[in-house]
Design an enzyme around this catalytic site. Structure first.
Site, mmCIF file in Angstrom:
data_model
loop_
_atom_site.group_PDB
_atom_site.id
_atom_site.type_symbol
_atom_site.label_atom_id
_atom_site.label_comp_id
_atom_site.label_asym_id
_atom_site.label_seq_id
_atom_site.Cartn_x
_atom_site.Cartn_y
_atom_site.Cartn_z
ATOM 1 N N LYS A 53 0.854 -1.201 0.000
ATOM 2 C CA LYS A 53 0.000 0.000 0.000
ATOM 3 C C LYS A 53 0.885 1.245 0.000
ATOM 4 O O LYS A 53 0.626 2.205 -0.732
ATOM 5 C CB LYS A 53 -0.942 -0.020 1.211
ATOM 6 N N GLN A 97 -5.748 -2.300 9.051
ATOM 7 C CA GLN A 97 -5.375 -3.562 8.417
ATOM 8 C C GLN A 97 -6.002 -4.729 9.183
ATOM 9 O O GLN A 97 -5.809 -4.876 10.389
ATOM 10 C CB GLN A 97 -3.840 -3.695 8.391
ATOM 11 N N ASP A 120 -11.855 1.767 2.766
ATOM 12 C CA ASP A 120 -12.123 0.337 2.565
ATOM 13 C C ASP A 120 -13.615 0.076 2.345
ATOM 14 O O ASP A 120 -13.997 -1.009 1.922
ATOM 15 C CB ASP A 120 -11.675 -0.456 3.809
#
Ligand code: NDP
Length: 284
Positions: A53, A97, A120
């Site tokens: 990322k 995460q 997300d």
């Protein structure tokens, strides 16, 4: 005849170029899109994702920040960190995460992220927006898979789509997106009876199960579009859910693993972050 390959490597590279152009335009207007990733503990797979990322941010010109927290961190400390990022004007996208260590409450943590910074798309506000067909942030993996189909010009309206898997991060949002595209959607899961009868009807078959070689050629309608979301590690190699060698002989289109949907996820995360930065600017 062997299937056409939906090349995630090429399509994601193309998407990243478009994101980089948007980042340059935002910078010209005084805003550098910023993505913060919170990593709790040191799970090796998560470390790799977080590194990738960061690399994606660098490639597209974004600001990248990684917040590392100890594996035994408390829920309060995690949520306090999220709050700080919510208030930080340099950060437009926040990602926690997953998976988190078992003692932490994932949904409670995700719900602390401001919905507009939830790149997300896991905040319940964004889940609801997707279900209602309203504008919101869409989870990166299913959005990336849909982007692959669209970039290959695959017609979706009126098609029978079967999604195997009903997780909140892949299966359900994938089904919602295909429904929005006017597919007739069936969602299968571990309690589905006669799975093969469903999958053989599919013009578009998406597998998000997490079992190697789960989808075999006899489950696939000739000419179908087969999207393999699965990532399985077998003998040190990454393979998908689909028995690629067999299925490619019968499908019309197929995504490989590696080099398929997985490549799209990070590119879409960067795109969602650019969207978030653009929204900030438009609000101002
Ligand atoms: P989950 O384990 O959360 O979900 C798996 C789904 O598969 C469940 O809905 C489960 O059903 C269903 N399932 C399990 N066994 C069967 C069966 N025998 N028949 C039919 N359905 C079955 O996984 P995720 O959705 O998180 O991930 C799925 C795969 O995608 C994994 O391999 C993961 O690594 C990969 N992945 C890839 C990403 C990428 O970037 N390409 C991103 C995210 C995930 P039930 O609900 O009944 O238990």
């Amino acid at each position: 005849m062997a299937a056409n390959i939906l090349d995630g490597k090429a399509i994601s590279a193309e998407l990243k170029v478009k994101v980089a152009e948007r980042v340059a335009a935002l910078k010209a207007r005084g805003v550098t899109p910023g993505l913060a990733v919170i990593l709790v503990g040191n799970d090796p797979a998560s470390e790799i994702y977080v590194r990738n990322k960061g690399k994606g941010c660098e490639e597209t010109g974004m600001l990248s920040r990684t917040v590392r927290m100890d594996a035994d961190t408390t829920q309060e400390a995690l949520e306090a960190e999220i709050e700080k990022l919510n208030e930080d004007p340099d950060i437009h996208g926040i990602l926690v995460q997953l998976p988190l260590p078992k003692h932490l409450n994932e949904q409670a943590a995700l719900s602390r992220i401001l919905p507009e910074k939830d790149v997300d798309g896991f905040h319940l506000m964004n889940v609801g927006r997707l279900a209602a067909g309203a504008e919101g942030v869409v989870p990166c993996t299913p959005k990336g898979a849909l982007y692959m189909l669209q970039s290959a010009g695959i017609e979706l309206a009126g098609k029978e789509a079967v999604v195997i898997g009903r997780s909140n991060i892949v299966g359900k949002p994938m089904a919602m997106l295909l429904l929005q595209q006017n597919c007739t959607v069936t969602v299968c899961h571990s309690k589905t009876k006669n799975l093969k009868e469903h999958t053989r009807q599919a013009d578009i078959l998406v597998s998000a199960v997490g079992k190697p070689h789960f989808v075999t050629a006899d489950m696939v309608k000739p000419g179908a579009v087969v999207v393999d979301v699965g990532i399985n590690r077998v003998d040190g190699k990454v393979i998908g859910d689909v028995d690629f060698e067999q299925v490619k002989e019968i499908a019309g289109w197929i995504t490989p693993v590696p080099g398929g949907v997985g490549r799209m996820t990070i590119a879409m995360l960067l795109s969602n972050t650019a969207d978030a930065a653009e929204r900030t600017l438009n609000r101002e």
